[in-house]
Design an enzyme around this catalytic site. Structure first.
Site, short mmCIF file in Angstrom:
data_model
loop_
_atom_site.label_atom_id
_atom_site.label_comp_id
_atom_site.label_asym_id
_atom_site.label_seq_id
_atom_site.Cartn_x
_atom_site.Cartn_y
_atom_site.Cartn_z
N ILE A 291 10.83 3.76 -1.84
CA ILE A 291 9.78 2.30 -2.84
C ILE A 291 9.65 3.23 -4.28
CG2 ILE A 291 8.82 0.38 -2.59
CD1 ILE A 291 7.97 0.83 0.26
N GLY B 215 7.47 7.55 -3.36
CA GLY B 215 9.19 7.44 -2.77
C GLY B 215 9.92 8.70 -2.63
N LEU C 237 5.99 5.53 -1.82
CA LEU C 237 6.02 4.45 -3.12
C LEU C 237 5.51 5.20 -4.07
CD1 LEU C 237 5.56 1.72 -5.35
CD2 LEU C 237 3.59 2.00 -4.86
N SER C 238 7.17 4.86 -5.63
CA SER C 238 7.30 5.48 -6.63
C SER C 238 7.09 7.37 -6.46
CB SER C 238 6.05 5.65 -7.16
OG SER C 238 6.00 5.70 -8.57
N ALA C 239 6.30 7.95 -7.46
CA ALA C 239 6.70 9.34 -6.95
C ALA C 239 6.04 9.45 -5.40
CB ALA C 239 4.97 9.66 -7.87
#
Length: 362
Positions: free
Chosen positions: A157, A137, A133-135
């Site tokens: 994500i 991801g 997720l995010s970083a």
């Protein structure tokens, strides 16, 4: 491996993970945690899971349900974990070139954990996957780009395309959706990271909230362009369907293999879509773990063949995709002790303001 029993935060239960030790030289100075189901047979798959900023391995596992699904389906999970010493907000340093290359930084540490798990538990080298997720991801894409030989597939994500930021200033621009790059340049970034890889490339699923105010949803299109180019698939050769509230687009290669997928959840903000009370009943709602009635964990695992497909898929003509581009950017650089590109003057105050606006700081 020592038991990690302390809660990740006040609203999380005891961790289901154990510490991974002695996994290599660890040049990125990361921690590692794992879950290996009892009586896991040799030749089982492995999933590498990368948490987002402000999260821990245990809190992301609690929210996403990956270790519980591993018990049901029979695969191992490894959770690399960022430290405050590396990044004050526990973000993987996806915007630092020294941490997203094959050797010498966080990406190499993650690869070492992965190789250790394969060897230690006799896992199937052909069924190794990575998601985040995010970083986490963005770091997922770094792993797919730099070690395409190691991973069969990945799922990002709320992330960003590989190699498009090389410092804090560029990271802010990319997260806002600024600084577009040509398709050819995007593909070259991945090929450069892979150092002459000439084998099969991993498949990729892209997940993003249509109302993500932290990472502009335009980044999902950039990632899709980058990986369609890597797989040599035509942007117009796309299938579309609706799965629950999500819009799902799929691109296949010349052999008919689904190689790039894009999932957009209209109205969803920045976080991992979960469905804790229905379906597979995985995960728990919390910061950046969003109960929107669709389990990305289960759908991702199903696309990798880790769990059986349902008897019938729900598919319909999709509605228009509502994609909103806003900002709030926790991308602080590492402090002294592990050299980083210097941040512009005043950047810390800007980051803290963004964190407060996003509810990440008081």
């Amino acid at each position: 491996m020592a038991r990690v029993g302390a809660p990740a935060s006040a609203h999380d239960g005891p961790s289901r993970l154990v510490a991974l030790t002695a996994f290599g030289t660890n040049p990125g100075a990361l921690l590692g945690h794992v879950h290996v189901p009892k009586n896991l047979p040799a030749g089982a798959p492995l999933v590498v899971v990368l948490h987002g900023c402000t999260q821990t391995a245990a809190s992301y596992d609690h929210g996403s349900g990956w270790s519980r699904l591993a018990d049901r389906a029979g695969f191992a999970v490894v959770f690399p974990e960022q430290t405050h010493a590396n990044n004050p907000n526990r973000c993987f340093n996806w915007f630092a070139s020294e941490d997203t290359a094959q050797a010498g930084g966080e990406a190499e540490s993650i690869a070492q954990m992965t190789e250790t798990m394969i060897a230690r538990h006799g896992l199937d080298r052909g069924r190794v996957y990575v998601t985040g997720l995010s970083a986490g991801g963005a770091m997922t894409l770094a792993m797919l780009a730099t070690r395409p030989d190691l991973f069969a597939g990945g799922a990002v994500i709320g992330g960003l395309a590989y190699g498009t930021a090389t410092g804090v200033s560029q990271a802010f621009d990319r997260m806002r959706g600024h600084g577009d790059t040509s398709d050819a340049a995007l593909v070259e970034l991945v090929r450069s990271g892979a150092r002459g890889h000439d084998g099969r490339w991993p498949t990729l699923a892209i997940w993003h909230g249509g109302a993500d105010a932290t990472v502009s949803v335009s980044n999902a299109d950039t990632i899709a362009r980058q990986w369609r180019g890597i797989h040599g698939v035509n942007a117009t050769a796309v299938r579309e369907e609706r799965r629950g509230t999500a819009i799902h687009r799929i691109w296949s290669d010349a052999q008919g293999r689904d190689v790039v997928e894009d999932w957009t959840v209209p109205g969803m903000g920045h976080g991992t879509p979960i469905d804790p009370s229905r379906g597979e009943r995985l995960g728990a709602a919390g910061p950046y773990m969003l109960d929107v009635g669709i389990s990305s964990t289960a759908i991702i695992a199903r696309s990798w063949g880790l769990i059986a497909a349902p008897d019938a898929a729900v598919a319909a003509k999709p509605a228009a995709i509502d994609r909103v581009a806003k900002i709030a950017i926790p991308v602080t650089p590492k402090p002294a002790g592990k050299p980083r590109t210097a941040a512009p003057a005043g950047i810390q105050a800007t980051i803290e303001h963004a964190l407060r606006a996003a509810g990440l700081m008081r």
